[in-house]
Enzyme design. Structure first.
Site, mmCIF file in Angstrom:
data_model
loop_
_atom_site.group_PDB
_atom_site.id
_atom_site.type_symbol
_atom_site.label_atom_id
_atom_site.label_comp_id
_atom_site.label_asym_id
_atom_site.label_seq_id
_atom_site.Cartn_x
_atom_site.Cartn_y
_atom_site.Cartn_z
ATOM 1 C CD GLU A 188 -1.724 -2.359 1.618
ATOM 2 O OE1 GLU A 188 -0.538 -2.577 1.991
ATOM 3 O OE2 GLU A 188 -2.620 -3.238 1.665
ATOM 4 C CG PHE A 236 -10.034 -9.792 11.125
ATOM 5 C CD1 PHE A 236 -8.786 -10.122 11.668
ATOM 6 C CD2 PHE A 236 -10.195 -9.843 9.751
ATOM 7 C CE1 PHE A 236 -7.737 -10.495 10.852
ATOM 8 C CE2 PHE A 236 -9.148 -10.215 8.923
ATOM 9 C CZ PHE A 236 -7.918 -10.542 9.475
ATOM 10 C CD GLN A 237 -7.562 -7.359 7.638
ATOM 11 O OE1 GLN A 237 -8.413 -7.172 6.785
ATOM 12 N NE2 GLN A 237 -6.359 -7.857 7.361
ATOM 13 C CE LYS A 268 -16.956 -6.964 3.245
ATOM 14 N NZ LYS A 268 -16.233 -8.175 3.722
ATOM 15 C CG MET A 298 22.162 12.603 3.477
ATOM 16 S SD MET A 298 23.219 13.809 2.681
ATOM 17 C CE MET A 298 22.206 14.335 1.321
HETATM 18 C C1 LIG Z 1 12.298 6.217 5.710
HETATM 19 C C2 LIG Z 1 13.571 6.901 6.043
HETATM 20 N N1 LIG Z 1 14.410 6.368 6.961
HETATM 21 C C3 LIG Z 1 15.569 6.985 7.254
HETATM 22 C C4 LIG Z 1 15.925 8.149 6.635
HETATM 23 C C5 LIG Z 1 17.236 8.839 6.975
HETATM 24 N N2 LIG Z 1 18.121 8.859 5.798
HETATM 25 C C6 LIG Z 1 18.222 9.943 4.981
HETATM 26 S S1 LIG Z 1 19.229 9.697 3.685
HETATM 27 C C7 LIG Z 1 19.634 8.158 4.218
HETATM 28 C C8 LIG Z 1 20.599 7.294 3.453
HETATM 29 C C9 LIG Z 1 20.092 6.878 2.130
HETATM 30 O O1 LIG Z 1 20.946 5.892 1.634
HETATM 31 P P1 LIG Z 1 20.869 5.473 0.119
HETATM 32 O O2 LIG Z 1 19.478 5.165 -0.256
HETATM 33 O O3 LIG Z 1 21.867 4.407 -0.138
HETATM 34 O O4 LIG Z 1 21.259 6.814 -0.631
HETATM 35 P P2 LIG Z 1 22.686 7.568 -0.665
HETATM 36 O O5 LIG Z 1 22.639 8.650 0.366
HETATM 37 O O6 LIG Z 1 23.751 6.557 -0.373
HETATM 38 O O7 LIG Z 1 22.759 8.123 -2.041
HETATM 39 C C10 LIG Z 1 18.945 7.845 5.398
HETATM 40 C C11 LIG Z 1 19.081 6.577 6.135
HETATM 41 C C12 LIG Z 1 15.004 8.672 5.708
HETATM 42 N N3 LIG Z 1 15.218 9.829 5.075
HETATM 43 N N4 LIG Z 1 13.853 8.035 5.407
#
Ligand SMILES: Cc1ncc(C[n+]2csc(CCOP(=O)(O)OP(=O)(O)O)c2C)c(N)n1
Ligand SMILES: [Mg+2]
Lengths: 564, 166
Positions: free
Chosen positions: A54, A116-117, A166, A479
């Site tokens: 979803e 349920f649900q 429903k 990042m």
């Molecule tokens: C759902 C979610 N969880 C955690 C984060 C924190 N976060 C921001 S960028 C990042 C790293 C992303 O890694 P990747 O997809 O390999 O991209 P890269 O930065 O290596 O290009 C994280 C963990 C987020 N933005 N969204």
């Protein structure tokens, strides 16, 4: 008389048809089964896309909405189906994306009994929706959907959730659909004040160093032409926010770059040197402003904005111009004098050259070993169509792709801005592609983020949506790793990934793929991908520990932006 | 920080109170009193909400309240811009009734609104400081229960809701 009556479930579908919905994204389950049954008779009128989760459905609806300007629609079952929408709702709310989400609910006599649900979806989604409603009677279905579409798309757009029990889906009722044009308690379009426009024009006419910041509001108001005309008449340089990219072609001589944390050197620095700051359809997000107490203090601020909440929220406006920016820009154009500010523009150019020397050349035409994300984007620019759409996930690859992708036309970028939702990219690209199969949709993802919604490769396989997926694999949550390197003594706590064989995953989904590890293979691989008729998965192995610059680090002001 | 009274006029929509309180919760602003009632206009409800916050925050709060689809209009006032009252009820054992107590009741313009076999209920209408003062006195008379309403308030400025109802 009974023969004119139809089931609530069919009323749902007929209402969607009345709203000219041609594509919707969804996932069935017990509490929405009557609607899915009704849908079976309408598959020639509405294209339902079965995603694999979803969250994938709602992000796809977001991607669809962002490129089309239409309301994205998704439909899921009660309980876990509905709670799986929550991330997408929050994302759509903060990025002002129009959505109508329909959730099935247990029969009304079971509400509140932990059936349920059963979950309190209306309660769960309240902070994540512009409006939501639970419908328990068949006669309320069409009016709720009609009101929902109007609220989702009007004013500052946003997500709407309609929860339908429903029993209401099974009950018989008459279908007559009245589109909504007005809700008494809701004033989506404040009147533009002519006196404020006059004040703004006066400031602009006497400005020596005016500077325009434009955001997604320009796209939403379809004010691209007005923005351009205003800039050209006044000779004002302009920079964009993350979500504003594309409103003005980057080829334009008055375009001076991107704002914010990983934006360009010149516009960030000169924000603190302009004398009149003209913000158009943007909300001064903290990623744009850096330290607020040292943000554009010298400038008079004019803020063209539709949402009264945004006025004076972060940056105090000397001249707030509330209302639709298409209208306020048109009025302004009449009142401003033709002007040019060549010396001021030259200041931007000078700083731009500094950035080129220090950052851009090393990103785009590197000489040391290890591929950069930037050079991948450089080849994309070389071979892509002018109106190609860039969809990104969240991380270093997002910032690099945004920085270097050549945006030439409107509605060419889809990304999760305000929420920064990893996992957004792949399903959003699918949705963007399904809006227009003939348009190039290029999805840039990281090795971390793709694994959050990788199951949507299944939907891409089934729909044959010709999305071009570029995985920039640095084997890291890049990042976060960059921040660990810069601010946490290189203590790489849980950011290195042991990754699967991504090519095998693509193959398992029967998606044509290739992998590039050497610089000399890159150009051809990108060209081949873009020429391929159908979905394509290109993995590029990039340097593991590269960083995104320029950067305004937390707590710094925009003019303290670092080049390294 | 200042005390403000917010008047919110809403459609009668299920969940509206929830949507309104979420805005206060998000910003960590405590609601120190809230009452809901009908308004002059049929079918339109009014909420009177008391908060303590800053001049800047109150404007943003009220803007955010107005952004809620089913909110028609929200106003905020400082104490000198509204006429307001609160009602307080005090339950005491019958055994506490004596000339001393009766004198206190008169002095505070309170009154006995219910006398049962074991207890009496005293009512006082006024501002918080006054009803609070009476409470502290009644503690000496073995008060058993105390309840006070949120404020109900009408504004002094002569604006009406009509103009927002087209
Ligand atoms: C759902 C979610 N969880 C955690 C984060 C924190 N976060 C921001 S960028 C990042 C790293 C992303 O890694 P990747 O997809 O390999 O991209 P890269 O930065 O290596 O290009 C994280 C963990 C987020 N933005 N969204
Ligand atoms: Mg990565």
């Amino acid at each position: 008389m009974n023969d004119t009556k139809i089931r609530g479930a069919e009323i749902v579908i007929k209402s969607l048809v009345a709203e000219k919905v041609t594509t919707l994204f969804g996932y069935p389950g017990g509490a929405i089964m009557p609607v899915y049954d009704a849908l079976y008779d309408y598959i020639d009128q509405v294209n339902h896309v079965l995603t694999r989760h979803e969250q994938g459905a709602i992000h796809a609806a977001q991607g669809f909405a962002r490129v089309s300007g239409k309301v994205g629609v998704c439909m899921v079952t009660s309980g876990p189906g509905a709670t799986n929408l929550i991330t997408g709702l929050a994302d759509a709310l903060i990025d002002s994306t129009p959505l109508v989400c329909i959730t099935g609910q247990v029969a009304s006599h079971l509400l509140g009994t932990d059936a349920f649900q059963e979950t309190d979806v209306v309660g769960f989604s309240m902070p994540g929706t512009k409006w939501n409603i639970q419908v328990r009677r068949v006669e309320d279905i069409a009016p709720a959907i009609s009101k929902g579409f109007y609220i989702a798309r009007s004013g500052r757009p946003g997500p709407v959730l309609i929860d339908i029990t429903k029993d209401a889906q099974f009950a018989l009722g008459e279908f007559n659909y009245t589109p909504t044009f007005k809700v008494r308690s809701y004033k989506p379009f404040p009147q533009v004040s002519h006196s404020m426009v006059a004040k703004a024009a006066e400031l602009i006419n006497s400005a020596k160093k005016p500077f325009v910041l434009y955001g997604q509001g320009v796209l939403m108001a379809q004010a691209e032409e007005e923005l351009k005309a205003f800039l050209e008449k006044t000779g004002t340089p302009a920079a964009c926010t993350l979500l504003g990219s594309g409103s003005l072609s980057e080829d334009h001589s008055l375009y001076v770059g991107k704002l914010g944390m990983h934006g360009n050197f010149a516009p960030n620095i000169l924000t603190n040197q302009c004398d009149v700051l003209i913000a158009v359809g943007m909300r001064f997000d903290d990623r744009v402003t850096g330290d607020l107490s040292r943000y554009a203090r010298q400038a008079k601020v004019i803020h063209l904005e539709l949402d009264p909440v945004e006025i004076n929220k972060n940056v105090k406006a000397d001249v707030p111009v509330l209302g639709d920016c298409k209208e306020s820009l048109s009025l302004l154009i009449e009142k401003v004098q033709p002007n040019s500010h060549q010396e001021w523009l030259d200041e931007f150019l000078q700083l731009e050259n500094e950035e080129k020397a220090a950052v851009v050349s090393r990103d785009l035409t590197p000489t040391k070993t290890g591929l950069t994300m930037g050079e991948v984007v450089r080849y994309v620019n070389e071979f892509k169509d002018d109106d190609a759409v860039l969809v990104t996930d969240v991380g270093q690859h997002q910032m690099i792709a945004w920085r270097y992708f050549a945006f030439k036309s409107s509605r060419t970028q889809v990304t999760s801005g305000g929420l920064g939702t990893m996992g957004f990219g792949l399903p959003a690209a699918l949705g963007a592609q399904l809006h227009d199969l003939s348009r190039q949709v290029i999805c840039v993802v990281g090795d971390g983020g793709i694994q959050m919604t990788v199951q949507e490769l299944g939907t891409i396989m089934q729909t044959k949506a010709p999305v071009k997926i570029i995985l920039l694999n640095n084997n890291f949550l890049g990042m976060v790793r960059q921040w660990q390197q810069m601010f946490f003594d290189k203590r790489y706590s849980f950011t290195e990934l042991e990754n699967p064989d991504f090519i095998k995953i693509a193959e398992a989904y029967k998606i044509k793929s290739s992998k590039v590890e050497q610089r000399e293979d890159l150009s051809e691989a990108v060209a081949d991908m873009l020429l391929h008729d159908g979905p394509y998965f290109l993995e590029v192995v990039v340097a593991k520990e590269d960083n995104v610059f320029p950067m305004i680090t937390t707590g710094c002001s925009v003019d303290e932006i670092r080049l390294s | 920080m200042k005390k403000f009274t917010i008047s919110v006029f809403t459609e009668n929509f299920i969940g509206i109170l929830n949507r309104i309180t979420i805005i206060f919760t998000r910003r960590g602003i405590n609601i120190s009193g809230i009452t809901a009632s009908e308004s002059r206009e049929d079918g339109i409800y009014r909420l009177t909400i008391e908060v303590t916050t800053t001049d800047e925050q109150i404007v943003q709060l009220v803007n955010q309240l107005e952004r809620i689809i089913d909110v028609i209009k929200a106003f905020y006032y400082e104490d000198d811009q509204v006429v307001f009252q609160e009602i307080a009820l005090y339950k005491l054992p019958v055994s506490s009734l004596d000339p001393g107590l009766e004198k206190v009741i008169r002095q505070y313009s309170a009154r006995i609104i219910s006398a049962e076999k074991d207890f009496v209920v005293i009512e006082m209408t006024g501002h918080k400081e006054d009803t609070q003062e009476l409470l502290s006195i009644l503690k000496k008379f073995n008060i058993m229960e105390f309840a006070r309403s949120g404020r109900v308030a009408v504004s002094k400025p002569m604006q009406t809701l009509d103009q927002y109802l087209q």
